[in-house]
Every structure is written in C-alpha cells, then in structure tokens.
Design a protein around this motif. Structure first.
Motif, mmCIF file in Angstrom:
data_model
loop_
_atom_site.group_PDB
_atom_site.id
_atom_site.type_symbol
_atom_site.label_atom_id
_atom_site.label_comp_id
_atom_site.label_asym_id
_atom_site.label_seq_id
_atom_site.Cartn_x
_atom_site.Cartn_y
_atom_site.Cartn_z
ATOM 1 N N HIS A 1 0.896 -1.188 0.066
ATOM 2 C CA HIS A 1 0.017 -0.026 0.251
ATOM 3 C C HIS A 1 0.894 1.247 -0.029
ATOM 4 N N PHE A 2 0.549 2.131 -0.837
ATOM 5 C CA PHE A 2 1.330 3.470 -0.703
ATOM 6 C C PHE A 2 0.291 4.643 -0.826
ATOM 7 N N VAL A 3 0.744 5.678 -0.301
ATOM 8 C CA VAL A 3 0.078 7.181 -0.504
ATOM 9 C C VAL A 3 1.025 7.971 -1.106
ATOM 10 N N GLY A 4 0.645 8.851 -2.391
ATOM 11 C CA GLY A 4 1.529 9.810 -2.912
ATOM 12 C C GLY A 4 0.623 11.077 -3.239
ATOM 13 N N HIS A 5 1.582 12.142 -3.329
ATOM 14 C CA HIS A 5 0.673 13.317 -3.750
ATOM 15 C C HIS A 5 1.315 13.831 -5.148
ATOM 16 N N SER A 6 0.460 14.654 -5.922
ATOM 17 C CA SER A 6 0.861 14.915 -7.349
ATOM 18 C C SER A 6 0.298 16.289 -7.064
ATOM 19 N N ILE A 7 0.616 16.965 -8.337
ATOM 20 C CA ILE A 7 0.222 18.301 -8.817
ATOM 21 C C ILE A 7 0.062 18.297 -10.338
ATOM 22 N N SER A 8 -1.025 18.586 -10.751
ATOM 23 C CA SER A 8 -1.560 18.402 -12.218
ATOM 24 C C SER A 8 -1.955 19.820 -12.817
ATOM 25 N N THR A 9 -1.692 20.023 -13.686
ATOM 26 C CA THR A 9 -2.116 21.166 -14.484
ATOM 27 C C THR A 9 -2.988 20.738 -15.978
ATOM 28 N N ILE A 10 -4.009 21.157 -15.783
ATOM 29 C CA ILE A 10 -5.140 20.844 -16.902
ATOM 30 C C ILE A 10 -5.667 22.053 -17.630
ATOM 31 N N THR A 11 -5.616 21.899 -18.844
ATOM 32 C CA THR A 11 -5.910 22.943 -19.490
ATOM 33 C C THR A 11 -7.388 22.632 -20.263
ATOM 34 N N PHE A 12 -8.298 23.558 -20.215
ATOM 35 C CA PHE A 12 -9.814 23.277 -20.989
ATOM 36 C C PHE A 12 -9.913 24.049 -22.017
ATOM 37 N N ARG A 13 -11.009 23.644 -23.076
ATOM 38 C CA ARG A 13 -11.463 24.308 -23.914
ATOM 39 C C ARG A 13 -13.132 23.673 -24.198
ATOM 40 N N ARG B 1 -1.222 17.391 -17.722
ATOM 41 C CA ARG B 1 0.434 17.375 -17.238
ATOM 42 C C ARG B 1 0.350 17.021 -15.667
ATOM 43 N N VAL B 2 1.101 15.923 -15.253
ATOM 44 C CA VAL B 2 1.116 15.658 -13.783
ATOM 45 C C VAL B 2 2.542 15.672 -13.512
ATOM 46 N N LEU B 3 2.702 16.308 -12.112
ATOM 47 C CA LEU B 3 3.990 16.047 -11.551
ATOM 48 C C LEU B 3 3.786 15.102 -10.283
ATOM 49 N N PRO B 4 4.005 13.955 -10.239
ATOM 50 C CA PRO B 4 3.951 13.272 -9.067
ATOM 51 C C PRO B 4 5.094 13.305 -8.118
ATOM 52 N N ASP B 5 5.026 12.782 -6.869
ATOM 53 C CA ASP B 5 5.979 12.739 -5.871
ATOM 54 C C ASP B 5 6.532 11.197 -6.184
ATOM 55 N N ARG B 6 7.351 11.030 -7.249
ATOM 56 C CA ARG B 6 7.904 9.614 -7.592
ATOM 57 C C ARG B 6 8.627 9.178 -6.373
ATOM 58 N N LEU B 7 9.739 10.102 -6.037
ATOM 59 C CA LEU B 7 10.747 9.870 -4.811
ATOM 60 C C LEU B 7 9.801 9.202 -3.649
ATOM 61 N N GLY B 8 8.826 9.965 -3.239
ATOM 62 C CA GLY B 8 8.092 9.576 -2.038
ATOM 63 C C GLY B 8 7.471 8.164 -2.260
ATOM 64 N N ILE B 9 6.821 7.964 -3.507
ATOM 65 C CA ILE B 9 6.090 6.688 -3.812
ATOM 66 C C ILE B 9 7.161 5.602 -3.713
#
Length: 139
Positions: A102-114, A122-130
């Motif tokens: 089991h793991f828990v991770g945090h990410s930040i995504s940038t989403i553009t809409f039309r 686009r997503v920036l995950p906490d790869r190292l933490g996971i």
C-alpha cells in the motif's frame, strides 16, 4: 466555460473516472485532440485513446486506487489540481516492480480546458516519495 465549471470537471476526473472506474466519462470530459503530456512523444498521436490508456494503466497498476482532490486553483482556461493517490501496487510503478504494498502519494496536475473539456494534461507526481514507500525494507 467558467473557472468553477472547469474545476468541477477536474474533480470528476479524479473522483469519478479514476476512483470510481468510470471510463465512459472520458468521452464526456476529455477532448478528442487532448494532449496527455504523461505519454511523452506519443501524446499528440494517441489523443483521447492515449488518455484512456493512461487511465486504464493506473487501474492496472494500482489496486483499490483512490484519487482525492485536496485543492484546486484556476485562472482562465487552466486548473491546477493538488491531489492524493493511494492504493496497493500491483504493477510496475516508477521503475519499481510490483510489491503488493500500500502507498500514498501526492501529485500536482495542470489541466487546460477548451469548451469544458480537457485539452492538455500534465502531472508532477512525488515519484521519490512513492518509490521510497514501495522499496523500504520490511520489518
């Protein structure tokens, strides 16, 4: 579309599509010509089908996946989503073979809409933490 409606669509991506396994919503909230930057060079060519494959890949990799939106910030056609993912690793993830942990991770995504649909993701995950949770020695 308003920033509030874009934020609502972003929330649906994580809470309904990812967590509740609702692939039928991809056609509703993702534009046909979406660019999913997580796919690298194939992003443009794969478009919506590539986005669908990305979602299905999450389901295949993380058993009992739960994606929770923690916060959103929006301006014009862009939404930044701070979110949390958790589940049990059942497939390769960030270079780590399946561990069944089991793991828990945090990410930040940038989403553009039309017109109310996602056109760039686009997503920036906490790869190292996971990775550290998946690789830490068992007691």
């Amino acid at each position: 579309m308003s920033t509030e409606s874009n934020k609502a669509v972003a929330r649906r991506l994580y809470e309904e599509v990812i967590t509740n396994h609702r692939p039928e919503l991809v056609d509703e909230i993702v534009a046909e010509d979406v660019v999913d930057e997580t796919l690298g060079a194939d992003a443009v060519a794969l478009a919506r089908e590539g986005f669908r494959q990305h979602v299905e890949g999450v389901w295949a990799t993380v058993k009992d996946v739960k994606a929770s939106v923690l916060d959103t910030v929006a301006e014009d056609d862009r939404v930044v989503v701070f979110w949390r993912i958790e589940g049990v690793q059942q497939g390769p993830l960030f270079g780590v073979p399946p561990t069944g942990r089991h793991f828990v991770g945090h990410s930040i995504s940038t989403i553009t809409f039309r017109d109310g649909k996602i056109v760039r993701y686009r997503v920036l995950p906490d790869r190292l933490g996971i990775q550290s949770q998946l690789l830490e020695p068992r007691a």
